[in-house]
Design a protein around this motif. Structure first.
Motif, short mmCIF file in Angstrom:
data_model
loop_
_atom_site.label_atom_id
_atom_site.label_comp_id
_atom_site.label_asym_id
_atom_site.label_seq_id
_atom_site.Cartn_x
_atom_site.Cartn_y
_atom_site.Cartn_z
N MET A 109 38.56 -12.69 5.48
CA MET A 109 38.41 -11.26 5.19
C MET A 109 36.97 -10.84 5.42
O MET A 109 36.04 -11.51 4.96
N HIS A 110 36.75 -9.73 6.12
CA HIS A 110 35.40 -9.24 6.39
C HIS A 110 34.76 -8.74 5.09
O HIS A 110 35.42 -8.17 4.23
N ASP A 111 33.44 -8.92 4.99
CA ASP A 111 32.74 -8.53 3.77
C ASP A 111 32.82 -7.04 3.48
O ASP A 111 32.70 -6.62 2.33
N ASP A 112 32.97 -6.21 4.53
CA ASP A 112 33.00 -4.77 4.31
C ASP A 112 34.41 -4.24 4.09
O ASP A 112 34.62 -3.04 4.01
N ALA A 113 35.38 -5.13 3.97
CA ALA A 113 36.76 -4.70 3.76
C ALA A 113 36.90 -4.01 2.41
O ALA A 113 36.37 -4.47 1.40
N GLN A 114 37.60 -2.88 2.40
CA GLN A 114 37.89 -2.18 1.16
C GLN A 114 39.11 -2.81 0.51
O GLN A 114 40.13 -3.02 1.16
N LEU A 115 39.02 -3.10 -0.76
CA LEU A 115 40.10 -3.72 -1.50
C LEU A 115 40.65 -2.75 -2.54
O LEU A 115 39.94 -1.86 -3.00
N THR A 116 41.90 -2.95 -2.91
CA THR A 116 42.42 -2.18 -4.03
C THR A 116 41.81 -2.72 -5.31
O THR A 116 41.31 -3.85 -5.37
N ARG A 117 41.86 -1.94 -6.37
CA ARG A 117 41.35 -2.40 -7.65
C ARG A 117 42.12 -3.62 -8.13
O ARG A 117 41.55 -4.53 -8.73
N GLN A 118 43.43 -3.64 -7.86
CA GLN A 118 44.24 -4.79 -8.26
C GLN A 118 43.78 -6.04 -7.52
O GLN A 118 43.67 -7.12 -8.12
N GLN A 119 43.50 -5.93 -6.23
CA GLN A 119 43.03 -7.08 -5.47
C GLN A 119 41.69 -7.59 -5.98
O GLN A 119 41.48 -8.80 -6.09
N VAL A 120 40.79 -6.67 -6.31
CA VAL A 120 39.49 -7.08 -6.85
C VAL A 120 39.68 -7.81 -8.17
O VAL A 120 39.14 -8.90 -8.39
N SER A 121 40.45 -7.21 -9.06
CA SER A 121 40.66 -7.81 -10.38
C SER A 121 41.32 -9.18 -10.27
O SER A 121 40.90 -10.14 -10.94
N ASP A 122 42.32 -9.29 -9.42
CA ASP A 122 43.00 -10.58 -9.26
C ASP A 122 42.05 -11.65 -8.73
O ASP A 122 42.18 -12.83 -9.08
N ALA A 123 41.10 -11.25 -7.88
CA ALA A 123 40.19 -12.22 -7.27
C ALA A 123 39.10 -12.68 -8.24
O ALA A 123 38.72 -13.85 -8.25
N VAL A 124 38.57 -11.76 -9.06
CA VAL A 124 37.41 -12.12 -9.88
C VAL A 124 37.76 -12.55 -11.30
O VAL A 124 36.98 -13.27 -11.93
N SER A 125 38.92 -12.13 -11.80
CA SER A 125 39.26 -12.46 -13.20
C SER A 125 39.30 -13.96 -13.46
O SER A 125 38.78 -14.42 -14.50
N PRO A 126 39.89 -14.78 -12.58
CA PRO A 126 39.88 -16.23 -12.84
C PRO A 126 38.48 -16.83 -12.87
O PRO A 126 38.29 -17.93 -13.41
N LEU A 127 37.50 -16.13 -12.31
CA LEU A 127 36.12 -16.61 -12.29
C LEU A 127 35.35 -16.20 -13.54
O LEU A 127 34.18 -16.58 -13.70
N GLY A 128 35.99 -15.43 -14.42
CA GLY A 128 35.30 -14.96 -15.62
C GLY A 128 34.61 -13.63 -15.45
O GLY A 128 33.82 -13.22 -16.30
N TRP A 129 34.88 -12.93 -14.34
CA TRP A 129 34.33 -11.60 -14.10
C TRP A 129 35.41 -10.56 -14.40
O TRP A 129 36.60 -10.85 -14.39
N ARG A 130 34.98 -9.32 -14.69
CA ARG A 130 35.91 -8.23 -14.92
C ARG A 130 35.46 -7.01 -14.13
O ARG A 130 34.26 -6.73 -14.01
N LEU A 131 36.45 -6.28 -13.59
CA LEU A 131 36.19 -5.04 -12.87
C LEU A 131 36.11 -3.90 -13.87
O LEU A 131 37.07 -3.63 -14.60
N VAL A 132 34.96 -3.23 -13.92
CA VAL A 132 34.75 -2.12 -14.83
C VAL A 132 33.93 -1.05 -14.13
O VAL A 132 32.80 -1.30 -13.70
N LEU A 133 34.51 0.13 -13.96
CA LEU A 133 33.81 1.30 -13.45
C LEU A 133 33.03 1.02 -12.16
O LEU A 133 31.82 1.20 -12.08
N GLY A 134 33.73 0.54 -11.15
CA GLY A 134 33.12 0.39 -9.84
C GLY A 134 32.17 -0.77 -9.70
O GLY A 134 31.36 -0.81 -8.77
N ALA A 135 32.25 -1.74 -10.62
CA ALA A 135 31.39 -2.93 -10.53
C ALA A 135 32.15 -4.11 -11.12
O ALA A 135 33.09 -3.93 -11.89
#
Length: 230
Positions: A1-27
């Motif tokens: 996946m290219h670094d500039d690809a736009q992801l849905t919020r669900q895709q972002v959350s699914d990717a970072v949550s197992p790492l201990g990160w959380r999606l909150v207000l655009g970050a």
């Protein structure tokens, strides 16, 4: 996946949550326990070394005596991209190699990852927005985001400001309210805490995107998550 690809919020959350990160207000945010200020500074140094040159302006670290809070987001606001997700993974891996763990908070510190917005109701957003930009010294967000006509602190310190379109005057209702953006798995708990503290539920029609709450005198605030916004 290219670094500039736009992801849905669900895709972002699914990717970072197992790492201990959380999606909150655009970050994407995480917390790292540290037994001292020196160790928290070490976390910041490892994280800074873990992002490539393209990510240097996307990472911010809040260093305290007992922990470091990390945030990754586009430098001028907008939606999280695949680059931020990749950097979150690489930072987590770099920290793990030095014995540090990224997490959304544990024990009595669970739920501290959040973002704060000031919402201003306006009949003519284009007319009032320049005033708020001038008086705060904020800048406009670049590109799409979770904010309507959003203004952000260029140094990333103060709460974001967004403007809610009104269709008629509301002289008996507060025109400025706070939005508290929390991780998707903290929203209901935050609402319960507010209700237990004497608040009332005004509306949950848009939950879990947001719940509208009021204090005992009717002043409103919203508890918000990324869910229901894609």
């Amino acid at each position: 996946m290219h670094d500039d690809a736009q992801l849905t919020r669900q895709q972002v959350s699914d990717a970072v949550s197992p790492l201990g990160w959380r999606l909150v207000l655009g970050a994407v945010h995480t917390e790292v326990d540290a037994p001292s200020l020196a160790r928290a500074a070490e976390v910041a140094a490892i994280a800074a070394a873990g992002v490539d040159p393209d990510g240097q302006d996307r990472l911010t670290v809040d260093v305290r005596a007992e922990r470091a809070m990390l945030r990754l987001m586009p430098p001028l606001g907008g939606l999280v991209t695949a680059l931020d997700v990749r950097l979150a993974r690489e930072v987590s891996e770099a920290l793990a190699a030095h014995g540090f763990t990224t997490s959304p908070g544990r024990g009595d510190r669970a739920g501290r990852l959040q973002g704060l917005e000031i919402a201003i109701d306006a009949l003519d957003i284009g007319k009032v927005r320049p005033f708020w930009q001038a008086v705060t010294g904020y800048i406009g967000e670049v590109g799409p985001s979770d904010l309507t006509a959003g203004l952000i602190d260029p140094l990333g310190r103060g709460p974001a400001i967004w403007f809610q379109q009104m269709d008629a005057p509301r002289p008996q209702r507060n025109r400025i309210h706070l939005d508290v953006d929390v991780p998707h798995d903290e929203g209901e708990a935050r609402v319960r805490a507010a209700l237990a503290a004497g608040g009332t539920l005004v509306s949950d029609a848009r939950a879990p995107a947001f719940w509208v709450l009021a204090d005992p005198e009717g002043n409103e605030a919203c508890v918000c998550t990324w869910q229901g916004r894609d």
